[in-house]
Design a protein around this motif. Structure first.
Motif, PDB file in Angstrom:
ATOM      1  N   LEU A 122       0.835  -1.200   0.000  1.00  0.00           N
ATOM      2  CA  LEU A 122       0.000   0.000   0.000  1.00  0.00           C
ATOM      3  C   LEU A 122       0.871   1.252   0.000  1.00  0.00           C
ATOM      4  O   LEU A 122       1.876   1.307   0.715  1.00  0.00           O
ATOM      5  N   PRO A 123       0.506   2.280  -0.763  1.00  0.00           N
ATOM      6  CA  PRO A 123       1.233   3.549  -0.679  1.00  0.00           C
ATOM      7  C   PRO A 123       1.206   4.069   0.756  1.00  0.00           C
ATOM      8  O   PRO A 123       0.191   3.901   1.458  1.00  0.00           O
ATOM      9  N   PRO A 124       2.282   4.680   1.231  1.00  0.00           N
ATOM     10  CA  PRO A 124       2.353   5.117   2.629  1.00  0.00           C
ATOM     11  C   PRO A 124       1.191   5.996   3.083  1.00  0.00           C
ATOM     12  O   PRO A 124       0.708   5.857   4.206  1.00  0.00           O
ATOM     13  N   ASP A 125       0.732   6.903   2.187  1.00  0.00           N
ATOM     14  CA  ASP A 125      -0.363   7.782   2.594  1.00  0.00           C
ATOM     15  C   ASP A 125      -1.667   7.015   2.781  1.00  0.00           C
ATOM     16  O   ASP A 125      -2.412   7.251   3.739  1.00  0.00           O
ATOM     17  N   ASP A 126      -1.949   6.068   1.882  1.00  0.00           N
ATOM     18  CA  ASP A 126      -3.168   5.256   2.013  1.00  0.00           C
ATOM     19  C   ASP A 126      -3.079   4.334   3.223  1.00  0.00           C
ATOM     20  O   ASP A 126      -4.070   4.114   3.926  1.00  0.00           O
ATOM     21  N   ARG A 127      -1.887   3.795   3.444  1.00  0.00           N
ATOM     22  CA  ARG A 127      -1.706   2.918   4.609  1.00  0.00           C
ATOM     23  C   ARG A 127      -1.899   3.702   5.907  1.00  0.00           C
ATOM     24  O   ARG A 127      -2.568   3.222   6.840  1.00  0.00           O
ATOM     25  N   THR A 142       5.752   4.721   8.052  1.00  0.00           N
ATOM     26  CA  THR A 142       4.398   4.740   8.622  1.00  0.00           C
ATOM     27  C   THR A 142       4.383   5.394   9.997  1.00  0.00           C
ATOM     28  O   THR A 142       3.505   6.214  10.301  1.00  0.00           O
ATOM     29  N   LEU A 143       5.341   5.032  10.834  1.00  0.00           N
ATOM     30  CA  LEU A 143       5.408   5.638  12.172  1.00  0.00           C
ATOM     31  C   LEU A 143       5.650   7.137  12.078  1.00  0.00           C
ATOM     32  O   LEU A 143       5.119   7.917  12.877  1.00  0.00           O
TER      33      LEU A 143
END
Length: 462
Positions: free
Chosen positions: A92-97, A124-125
């Motif tokens: 998943l793209p980082p923004d969507d995740r 992500t963090l």
């Protein structure tokens, strides 16, 4: 009709391939459908949603997962095998995740983050560390950047190396050796430039950026005012942190619109589709506002109790109470709705309050006079046609008419100024919902009505 036949045909084909239990046939069928069609199949076949996701190629599974509604996403992640969940979340793209994880309980987030590889976990963090509803939560670190001293040929070499993992290459970002953003340049400018030309020769320094701590609504406004598919996100020291793309902003705009509509209706915002909200949760979301409004309406009782003797002496005043308070509540609700919408669209700001107040005063007077004249003629007609209101009907008519003008003007001012005040205080203007405005104007409207009636009828009927 043709669309319905197409949908029926797609469902029938899906039923056939699922019944075959041939994994290769299922994979081939799903991977040749449009992403939106696969999403519709998931909605229509909840029992098979995990099987559908599992049979898709990982890139197509990610594309489908991104456009699914949150409750469906939650079910899929909950029921997928652990290895498939890890694969999906890592792709998943980082923004969507980040957007998905921010909707989950803390315990679930901790477990899912463990499934990410070290690089994705770090990203992500980092994104989750930004305030809720901030631009930082929406940005992605997948972008292509170049340096001011690069040649156009160097730029195309960079694109060939990194474009595949980038969210978009419509715009490239120019940095200096410190990582500070210097400019953004459309790819068409590089295509039309000579290979030996330097990036610095194409720069004009006129770029637009967002700050990671900005509210997501700010991003929506900036995108609306500028023709861009993506915008850079920078730190306070102008270091490029990531980019935010138009598709994410469109999702935010839709969520904000839904939330505002629900608040305007006098309920807390629902974070999932109506039919998926458990009854107890729906009750909790709605009862809080109803309790607040219920307590507010008790002030109406107090106001009427203060004029009890007046009502006993002149019963005719009580017959006009619904007319008076509804006129004020309706005018206030109208004004509040218009101002909330104008604020959301960026048509007005808090600095425009005096201009808005002057317009609403004039509008309130015009509307009040119109309704007041109608109220006077209701009394006038009632006396001549039905022998109502007694010999002092002219004074009663003037009392009703003037009271309506006052109540409508007051309702209009409250409805227009309260959203601006809440915005100034940092609250959501939508919380000055129409039921709240109506309740507030009910109480004050009664005070205005009885005060005007007392002034006009004192010594004659009272």
């Amino acid at each position: 009709m043709a669309m319905e036949l197409e949908e029926i045909s797609l469902q029938q084909k899906f039923d056939e391939v699922i019944a075959s239990e041939n994994k290769l046939q299922i994979q081939d069928f799903l991977n040749h459908q449009n992403i939106s069609d696969v999403a519709e199949l998931i909605y229509a076949n909840e029992d098979f949603e995990n099987q559908i996701i599992s049979h898709l190629s990982i890139h197509r599974a990610v594309s489908v997962f991104k456009i699914l509604e949150l409750p469906t996403q939650k079910r899929i992640i909950h029921d997928l095998p652990a290895f498939k969940t890890a694969e999906l979340l890592n792709e998943l793209p980082p923004d969507d995740r980040t957007s998905f994880l921010s909707e989950l309980p803390g315990s679930a987030v901790r477990e899912l983050i463990k499934t990410l590889n070290p690089d994705e976990r770090k990203i992500t963090l980092s994104l989750l560390g930004y305030p809720e509803n901030s631009v930082g939560r929406l940005m992605t670190p997948d972008y292509v950047y170049v340096y001011e001293h690069d040649s156009v040929e160097d730029v195309f070499n960079t694109i060939r190396r990194y474009a595949k993992s980038s969210e978009t290459i419509d715009v490239l970002y120019v940095l200096n050796d410190k990582g500070e953003l210097l400019d953004d340049i459309r790819i068409k400018d590089f295509i039309m430039a000579a290979p030996e030309k330097k990036v610095s020769d194409l720069m004009d320094g006129r770029f637009i950026s967002l700050h990671a701590e900005d509210d997501q609504e700010v991003a929506s406004e900036v995108f609306k005012m500028n023709n861009r598919v993506a915008l850079p996100v920078v730190s306070k020291s102008n270091k490029l942190l990531g980019i935010i793309t138009i598709d994410d902003v469109l999702w935010v705009a839709e969520e904000e619109y839904s939330e505002d509509i629900q608040k305007i209706g006098g309920t807390q915002a629902l974070d999932e589709p109506y039919l998926d909200v458990p009854l107890l949760k729906l009750y909790k979301k709605r009862i809080i506002w109803l309790l607040i409004l219920f307590v507010g309406e008790t002030l109406t009782i107090a106001a009427m109790s203060g004029f009890q003797k007046t009502l006993e002496q002149l019963l005719v005043l009580s017959t006009f109470i619904p007319l008076i308070i509804s006129s004020g509540g309706n005018s206030g609700s109208q004004a509040a709705t218009l101002i909330i919408q104008a604020l959301a669209l960026g048509e007005i700001t808090i600095a425009d309050w005096w201009h808005i107040a002057k317009r609403e005063i004039i509008s309130g007077i015009l509307m009040g006079v119109t309704l007041g004249i109608m109220g006077f003629f209701i009394v006038f007609g009632g006396y001549h046609l039905f022998d109502l209101f007694g010999i002092h009907y002219i004074r009663i008519g003037f009392a009703i008419g003037i009271a309506i003008i006052g109540v409508v003007l007051w309702g209009t001012m409250m409805g227009s100024m309260l959203p601006l005040l809440l915005k100034k205080l940092g609250a959501d203007p939508a919380t000055s919902s129409t039921p709240f405005i109506a309740t507030l104007v009910d109480v004050t409207g009664l005070l205005i009505y009885f005060s005007v009636a007392y002034l006009f009828l004192q010594g004659i009927m009272l």
